[in-house]
Design an enzyme around this catalytic site. Sequence first.
Site, PDB file in Angstrom:
ATOM      1  N   ALA A  37       0.837  -1.207   0.000  1.00  0.00           N
ATOM      2  CA  ALA A  37       0.000   0.000   0.000  1.00  0.00           C
ATOM      3  C   ALA A  37       0.867   1.250   0.000  1.00  0.00           C
ATOM      4  O   ALA A  37       0.598   2.212  -0.730  1.00  0.00           O
ATOM      5  CB  ALA A  37      -0.920  -0.008   1.213  1.00  0.00           C
ATOM      6  N   SER A  38       1.924   1.246   0.796  1.00  0.00           N
ATOM      7  CA  SER A  38       2.828   2.407   0.853  1.00  0.00           C
ATOM      8  C   SER A  38       3.409   2.684  -0.528  1.00  0.00           C
ATOM      9  O   SER A  38       3.428   3.839  -0.989  1.00  0.00           O
ATOM     10  CB  SER A  38       3.933   2.150   1.888  1.00  0.00           C
ATOM     11  OG  SER A  38       5.118   2.853   1.601  1.00  0.00           O
ATOM     12  N   HIS A 151      12.975   5.878   8.086  1.00  0.00           N
ATOM     13  CA  HIS A 151      11.960   6.814   8.602  1.00  0.00           C
ATOM     14  C   HIS A 151      11.342   6.329   9.901  1.00  0.00           C
ATOM     15  O   HIS A 151      10.800   7.128  10.664  1.00  0.00           O
ATOM     16  CB  HIS A 151      10.879   7.098   7.550  1.00  0.00           C
ATOM     17  CG  HIS A 151       9.946   5.950   7.257  1.00  0.00           C
ATOM     18  ND1 HIS A 151      10.335   4.830   6.561  1.00  0.00           N
ATOM     19  CD2 HIS A 151       8.636   5.763   7.548  1.00  0.00           C
ATOM     20  CE1 HIS A 151       9.293   4.002   6.439  1.00  0.00           C
ATOM     21  NE2 HIS A 151       8.261   4.545   7.042  1.00  0.00           N
ATOM     22  N   ARG A 152      11.434   5.022  10.163  1.00  0.00           N
ATOM     23  CA  ARG A 152      10.878   4.495  11.400  1.00  0.00           C
ATOM     24  C   ARG A 152      11.950   4.324  12.480  1.00  0.00           C
ATOM     25  O   ARG A 152      11.647   4.353  13.667  1.00  0.00           O
ATOM     26  CB  ARG A 152      10.163   3.160  11.130  1.00  0.00           C
ATOM     27  CG  ARG A 152       9.088   3.283  10.041  1.00  0.00           C
ATOM     28  CD  ARG A 152       7.866   2.487  10.352  1.00  0.00           C
ATOM     29  NE  ARG A 152       7.244   2.874  11.601  1.00  0.00           N
ATOM     30  CZ  ARG A 152       6.194   2.286  12.148  1.00  0.00           C
ATOM     31  NH1 ARG A 152       5.652   1.253  11.557  1.00  0.00           N
ATOM     32  NH2 ARG A 152       5.681   2.697  13.287  1.00  0.00           N
ATOM     33  N   GLU A 190      10.313  -5.027  15.560  1.00  0.00           N
ATOM     34  CA  GLU A 190       9.202  -4.203  15.073  1.00  0.00           C
ATOM     35  C   GLU A 190       8.031  -4.200  16.059  1.00  0.00           C
ATOM     36  O   GLU A 190       6.896  -3.871  15.717  1.00  0.00           O
ATOM     37  CB  GLU A 190       8.755  -4.699  13.698  1.00  0.00           C
ATOM     38  CG  GLU A 190       9.863  -4.660  12.655  1.00  0.00           C
ATOM     39  CD  GLU A 190       9.937  -3.348  11.850  1.00  0.00           C
ATOM     40  OE1 GLU A 190       8.896  -2.778  11.534  1.00  0.00           O
ATOM     41  OE2 GLU A 190      11.068  -2.918  11.535  1.00  0.00           O
ATOM     42  N   HIS A 268       4.576  -7.594   8.318  1.00  0.00           N
ATOM     43  CA  HIS A 268       4.497  -7.911   9.748  1.00  0.00           C
ATOM     44  C   HIS A 268       3.523  -9.079   9.910  1.00  0.00           C
ATOM     45  O   HIS A 268       2.587  -9.221   9.099  1.00  0.00           O
ATOM     46  CB  HIS A 268       3.938  -6.728  10.564  1.00  0.00           C
ATOM     47  CG  HIS A 268       4.867  -5.563  10.690  1.00  0.00           C
ATOM     48  ND1 HIS A 268       4.451  -4.265  10.528  1.00  0.00           N
ATOM     49  CD2 HIS A 268       6.184  -5.491  10.982  1.00  0.00           C
ATOM     50  CE1 HIS A 268       5.471  -3.440  10.708  1.00  0.00           C
ATOM     51  NE2 HIS A 268       6.537  -4.154  10.987  1.00  0.00           N
ATOM     52  N   CYS A 387      -2.783  -2.065  13.384  1.00  0.00           N
ATOM     53  CA  CYS A 387      -1.489  -1.358  13.373  1.00  0.00           C
ATOM     54  C   CYS A 387      -1.559  -0.102  14.226  1.00  0.00           C
ATOM     55  O   CYS A 387      -0.561   0.346  14.775  1.00  0.00           O
ATOM     56  CB  CYS A 387      -1.120  -0.898  11.965  1.00  0.00           C
ATOM     57  SG  CYS A 387      -0.954  -2.208  10.773  1.00  0.00           S
TER      58      CYS A 387
END
Length: 464
Positions: A37-38, A151-152, A190, A268, A387
Amino acid sequence: MLDATQHTELCLSCEANFDGIVGPTHNYAGLSYGNVASASNQGRVSSPRRAALQGLAKMEAVAALGVLQGVLPPHERPHLPTLRGLGVPEEHGSTDEAVLARVARVDPVLLARVSSASAMWTANAATVIPAIDARDQRTHFITANLREMFHRAIEPPVTARALRATFQDRERFEVFDAFPTDSREDFGDEGAANHTRFTTSTQNGGDVVGMHLFVYGASRDAARKPEKFPARQTLSASMRVAQLGFLSPQRTIYAQQNADAIDAGVFHNDVIAVGNGNLLLTHELAFEDREGTYAALTNTVGDSLVIAEVGADELGLEEVVKSYLFNSQLLTLPDGTMALVCPSECAERPRVKAVIDRLIADPHIPLSRAIFLDVRESMRNGGGPACLRLRVPLAAQDVARVNPQAFATPSKLAELRAWVERHYRDELAATDLADPALLRESRDALDELTRILDLGSIYDFQRA
Ligand code: SUG
């Protein structure tokens, strides 16, 4: 809707869900390789305001089911300290405006990376081991390092501060910093997205010790590895989380995620399986060793474990990833029944809706209803209902030890809605990220939020 005090009276132990508030810079930058999706929404114009309001509406809907609901704050974005840490050439000036203008010119991808509102997906904030399961009878939060995506990977320090400001009482809660990312051990973590806790009592009120399933994508000895997309969670990290949670090895299982599923966009485990109480709702292709994992779980959880499997012929991996069926929240309601909080996309896909109807109709599966919620702004970045929340099982006496301003009571939700309306932009495009006004607006909003949630100075701009 019950408030925190009523919850304390009603249950011996309750699971609270702490949702991340979507930040003012929510945008679509295609930053997460392996998150379908990203990648497919990269460059699309986002609506930070709509995203934040959708998130608050979800919290309200979950709270209305009688589930204790909390909030965690967004992070400061764009994150200037990260940009400065990467070096600022003197001749361009070093004001925030100059640093932003330069990075927008020479490296817009880096600007997007330090601007992502990805901290909204609090299932990746930490792994939570409830007090009742931990040898020292305190709740343990192990902040995730999220090292796979730049970014995370900049989230953990502020995540740990936000958790400490929310779960302040050191006698009852312990917040661990994220694992180092530069050690020779391979600690890719994660958070709760790869961890599931099972209990065998179906009542919300029972004080029952949990069994823990940790799912990893990579380990030194793995026979198979994904070929296309990264495996973000490592076995070493999962094992270290279990150690820091003071978990009994007899109540802990490790299972490798199916490598083909990762290559199909299941980045995930919570994109392909969800568990709660005595129920595991899973896709046939969730684990490398399907039968071995089911057997180990049944052995550890006991015969009352129900494994509700969705076959690959019933729902292919592509539909799993598009609908995010398994990223629904599986919740025990105050009456002991379970509900599935699904993204609206599940109701719009006939095959997925048919699966949900089948699961509810099956008398052996303790699922009584499903509700469908619109979290489309988050979904377009690969973040479904599950999420957006961090589960925090709390003993009744510990509910009162949590920062009371962190609970999503009706008045707090109204206050947050008004705060979003005041501060958030209706639309945001990639080119807006360099706008110095956006930085100022975000900081003003977050400064006010720390007062609304009584968090203290958790942001770097408040500490400078
Ligand atoms: O890490 N997306 C997040 C989605 C996290 C979903 N969390 C769980 N499954 N628990 C990620 O891939 C996309 C940001 C962007 O592309 O702009 C992003 O970070």
